[in-house]
Motif scaffolding. Structure first.
Motif, PDB file in Angstrom:
ATOM      1  N   ARG A 265       0.830  -1.212   0.000  1.00 21.48           N
ATOM      2  CA  ARG A 265       0.000   0.000   0.000  1.00 21.48           C
ATOM      3  C   ARG A 265       0.864   1.261   0.000  1.00 21.48           C
ATOM      4  O   ARG A 265       0.518   2.256  -0.649  1.00 21.48           O
ATOM      5  N   ILE A 266       1.982   1.222   0.714  1.00 24.70           N
ATOM      6  CA  ILE A 266       2.875   2.386   0.741  1.00 24.70           C
ATOM      7  C   ILE A 266       3.453   2.644  -0.646  1.00 24.70           C
ATOM      8  O   ILE A 266       3.495   3.785  -1.116  1.00 24.70           O
ATOM      9  N   GLN A 267       3.877   1.578  -1.309  1.00 21.53           N
ATOM     10  CA  GLN A 267       4.419   1.729  -2.665  1.00 21.53           C
ATOM     11  C   GLN A 267       3.340   2.178  -3.640  1.00 21.53           C
ATOM     12  O   GLN A 267       3.579   3.021  -4.509  1.00 21.53           O
ATOM     13  N   ALA A 268       2.123   1.625  -3.487  1.00 25.92           N
ATOM     14  CA  ALA A 268       1.018   2.005  -4.372  1.00 25.92           C
ATOM     15  C   ALA A 268       0.640   3.476  -4.191  1.00 25.92           C
ATOM     16  O   ALA A 268       0.184   4.127  -5.132  1.00 25.92           O
ATOM     17  N   ALA A 269       0.852   3.999  -2.977  1.00 28.10           N
ATOM     18  CA  ALA A 269       0.538   5.406  -2.713  1.00 28.10           C
ATOM     19  C   ALA A 269       1.623   6.347  -3.237  1.00 28.10           C
ATOM     20  O   ALA A 269       1.477   7.570  -3.157  1.00 28.10           O
ATOM     21  N   GLY A 270       2.719   5.771  -3.755  1.00 29.60           N
ATOM     22  CA  GLY A 270       3.790   6.579  -4.319  1.00 29.60           C
ATOM     23  C   GLY A 270       4.642   7.286  -3.287  1.00 29.60           C
ATOM     24  O   GLY A 270       5.281   8.300  -3.591  1.00 29.60           O
ATOM     25  N   ASP A 272       7.801   7.862  -0.685  1.00 34.46           N
ATOM     26  CA  ASP A 272       9.244   7.618  -0.707  1.00 34.46           C
ATOM     27  C   ASP A 272       9.617   6.774   0.513  1.00 34.46           C
ATOM     28  O   ASP A 272       9.634   7.267   1.649  1.00 34.46           O
ATOM     29  N   VAL A 273       9.914   5.513   0.276  1.00 34.87           N
ATOM     30  CA  VAL A 273      10.189   4.579   1.366  1.00 34.87           C
ATOM     31  C   VAL A 273      11.417   5.009   2.167  1.00 34.87           C
ATOM     32  O   VAL A 273      11.423   4.964   3.402  1.00 34.87           O
ATOM     33  N   GLN A 274      12.476   5.434   1.478  1.00 32.70           N
ATOM     34  CA  GLN A 274      13.710   5.806   2.174  1.00 32.70           C
ATOM     35  C   GLN A 274      13.495   7.026   3.075  1.00 32.70           C
ATOM     36  O   GLN A 274      14.050   7.098   4.182  1.00 32.70           O
ATOM     37  N   LYS A 275      12.680   7.982   2.623  1.00 32.85           N
ATOM     38  CA  LYS A 275      12.389   9.153   3.451  1.00 32.85           C
ATOM     39  C   LYS A 275      11.588   8.754   4.686  1.00 32.85           C
ATOM     40  O   LYS A 275      11.811   9.272   5.782  1.00 32.85           O
ATOM     41  N   LEU A 276      10.660   7.828   4.522  1.00 30.50           N
ATOM     42  CA  LEU A 276       9.877   7.346   5.659  1.00 30.50           C
ATOM     43  C   LEU A 276      10.786   6.665   6.687  1.00 30.50           C
ATOM     44  O   LEU A 276      10.651   6.885   7.902  1.00 30.50           O
ATOM     45  N   ILE A 277      11.686   5.848   6.184  1.00 30.59           N
ATOM     46  CA  ILE A 277      12.608   5.143   7.086  1.00 30.59           C
ATOM     47  C   ILE A 277      13.473   6.134   7.851  1.00 30.59           C
ATOM     48  O   ILE A 277      13.626   6.048   9.073  1.00 30.59           O
ATOM     49  N   ARG A 278      14.032   7.102   7.109  1.00 30.58           N
ATOM     50  CA  ARG A 278      14.913   8.078   7.747  1.00 30.58           C
ATOM     51  C   ARG A 278      14.138   8.907   8.777  1.00 30.58           C
ATOM     52  O   ARG A 278      14.639   9.177   9.878  1.00 30.58           O
ATOM     53  N   ALA A 279      12.904   9.286   8.442  1.00 35.04           N
ATOM     54  CA  ALA A 279      12.085  10.067   9.378  1.00 35.04           C
ATOM     55  C   ALA A 279      11.801   9.271  10.637  1.00 35.04           C
ATOM     56  O   ALA A 279      11.869   9.810  11.761  1.00 35.04           O
TER      57      ALA A 279
END
Length: 560
Positions: A265-270, A272-279
């Motif tokens: 769902r996160i990828q489908a929403a477009g 940024d996975v790396q930004k989420l991880i860093r945050a």
């Protein structure tokens, strides 16, 4: 006797004397509970006996761990919370049990909706229609201590209503009383190398548990957390609606987000996975090293990705506060780990309470060197936090380590955050995010104590560590635009001050170590610095700082 009963049900904090008095007068209650638990655990004990007779086959360990988790779930909220607590205690349970017990987080069986609705009306002292135009009787989530219903306030806001499980104080105190009795009776006979009484762990656990079931306290925690992150564009904290909240009911802003472990769902929403991880990781480090007030239960059910890329935190029942001294000791431990100074690291463990005050650290130093030797070495980017805690959990069974309750929560928090990040990115290494954050703090923080710790890193045996400074600057600039001009300005002011006299002497020695000028090292350092500094601005700011300090000195110099 009736007065004791009344006072027990009104307990707001863990009061050992009230709990003991109540159940000492009603011995049949703990006896019946003990028989229930014994019956449930009989099959588990028989399985362990079979395993032992077969030489403890490794294949049976996951099965036994799963069996234990199911038993704890069946026995109710008290044992579920005990299981959750044990999932953070490498000094009490083996690693394969810890891995299974971490599943006792959410998606637990809900209680009857009719009870939930009645409890909301009792707590708010009014019918539901006085507060809500809509109230879904079916819970959207259920945990060990309560469940969440979606609703809409009369003022139009969409909200989540958290409702506590019925008779929770009685259930929890009964299990705490029984657990403490067992700890006192059998603790000294258990093969645990703890160096302190097991009943103290139960008391620490009970105190935190009572904080967690106080929803007013949780709401206040939420608002305090929100104040800490009010200027952080990567973190969202829901609003509390106090007029529709009480001791056992908490109404907060509804969050339309995606659980952080829902990768598809996160990828489908477009997003940024790396930004989420860093945050996520950086917000966790800020909680520990800046604010000292941290979320101790950041599992996927409590963390959401929002459509604008922010991370939303919910469920602030399990929070803890690190004192200033503890934060400083943590930074000390990090500095000594960076310097591979395992003797001073052992002393840090003494200060933090991981070792008893009378522990002979000469035995601990080589053990730490063996377990942690590669952590900040050449393979730092390949190390994850769980690997370290797995190795450390073996260490605590061989040496007199204990994990203080507060640091058990920190360990749990970090492991959980790392697990969430790994679900988003299987190649994630927590130190790739954590290390740059710590480096930035060391280089840019104005705190005199952090400045002193930076100097500890840069000087070893009175020799300046040029490579370490280059590495820190390079690390600090990872994933962000690092502006070192303010740091340079502060550095100039410090160097020109009376306080900086010894540093001036040490730097002069560093530039001439080994009877030569270290121009090559300075040149390499400038190559690292140049992309991160606007040279004209730096020169202007430094000259202004020199002039400012000079004027102050002239003003303070008495006329002759």
């Amino acid at each position: 006797m009736a007065r004791t009963s009344k006072s027990l049900f009104r307990l707001k904090t863990y009061d050992l004397s009230v709990i003991i008095q109540y159940y000492n007068w009603r011995p049949w209650l703990p006896i019946l509970r003990f028989l229930e638990i014994t019956f449930k655990f009989a099959g588990f004990a028989f399985g362990l006996w079979l395993d032992r007779s077969r030489g403890y086959p490794l294949a049976q360990r996951p099965r036994r761990a799963e069996q234990l988790r199911r038993i704890l779930t069946d026995l109710g909220p008290g044992t579920i919370k005990i299981g959750q607590a044990l999932s953070t205690r490498p000094d009490l349970v083996p690693q394969y049990y810890m891995d299974e017990l971490t599943k006792l987080q959410d998606n637990l069986p809900p209680f009857a909706s009719s009870l939930a609705l009645r409890l909301v009306e009792e707590q708010l002292r009014a019918p539901l229609t006085a507060y809500f135009t809509e109230f879904d009787p079916n819970p959207v989530a259920a945990a060990s201590l309560g469940q969440v219903h979606r609703a809409r306030l009369c003022t139009g806001e969409s909200v989540a209503v958290k409702v506590q499980r019925p008779n929770l104080v009685r259930k929890l105190t009964l299990d705490l009383y029984l657990l403490r009795r067992l700890a006192v009776w059998f603790g000294p006979r258990l093969p645990l190398n703890l160096g302190f009484n097991l009943d103290l762990i139960v008391d620490e656990f009970g105190s935190k548990l009572f904080e967690e079931i106080d929803y007013v306290n949780e709401g206040q925690n939420c608002e305090r957390f929100a104040r800490n992150f009010k200027d952080d564009p990567t973190v969202f904290v829901p609003k509390i609606y106090w007029h529709a909240s009480a001791d056992k009911v908490l109404t907060l802003e509804w969050i339309d987000g995606i659980k952080l472990n829902d990768v598809k769902r996160i990828q489908a929403a477009g997003l940024d996975v790396q930004k989420l991880i860093r945050a996520g990781v950086e917000s966790g480090l800020k909680q520990l090293l800046e604010y000292g007030f941290f979320h101790a239960d950041p599992h996927p059910g409590n963390l959401f990705a929002l459509s604008d890329g922010r991370i939303a935190y919910i469920d602030f029942g399990m929070m803890d506060q690190l004192e200033v001294e503890s934060k400083e000791f943590l930074v000390d431990a990090l500095v000594h780990l960076l310097n591979r100074d395992y003797e001073r690291l052992s002393q840090d463990f003494l200060k933090l309470g991981f070792l008893a005050p009378d522990t002979d650290i000469t035995l601990i130093v080589p053990a730490l060197e063996k377990v942690l030797g590669d952590l900040f070495g050449a393979k730092v980017s390949q190390v994850n936090f769980k690997q370290v805690t797995d190795q450390f959990s073996n260490l605590v069974f061989e040496y007199p380590f204990r994990v203080p309750a507060q640091f058990a929560l920190i360990i749990r928090s970090l492991i959980t955050q790392e697990g969430v990040a790994l679900s988003l990115d299987p190649d994630f290494q927590i130190l790739k995010v954590a290390y740059p954050y710590v480096a930035r703090r060391l280089l840019t923080d104005e705190s005199p104590r952090l400045r002193q710790r930076l100097l500890e890193i840069l000087f070893k045996d009175n020799r300046f560590q040029w490579q370490r400074l280059e590495n820190l600057i390079a690390m600090a600039g990872t994933g962000t635009n690092l502006d070192l001009v303010p740091t340079a300005r502060l550095g100039v002011r410090y160097l020109l001050s009376e306080e900086g006299k010894s540093l001036r002497e040490r730097l002069a020695q560093a530039l001439t170590q080994g009877d030569r000028l270290h121009t090559r090292e300075v040149f390499h350092l400038w190559q690292v610095l140049a992309p991160r500094i606007e040279t004209p601005k730096l020169a202007q700011d430094v000259l202004q700082e020199v002039w400012s300090v000079t004027r102050e000195r002239l003003r303070l110099t008495p006329a002759r």
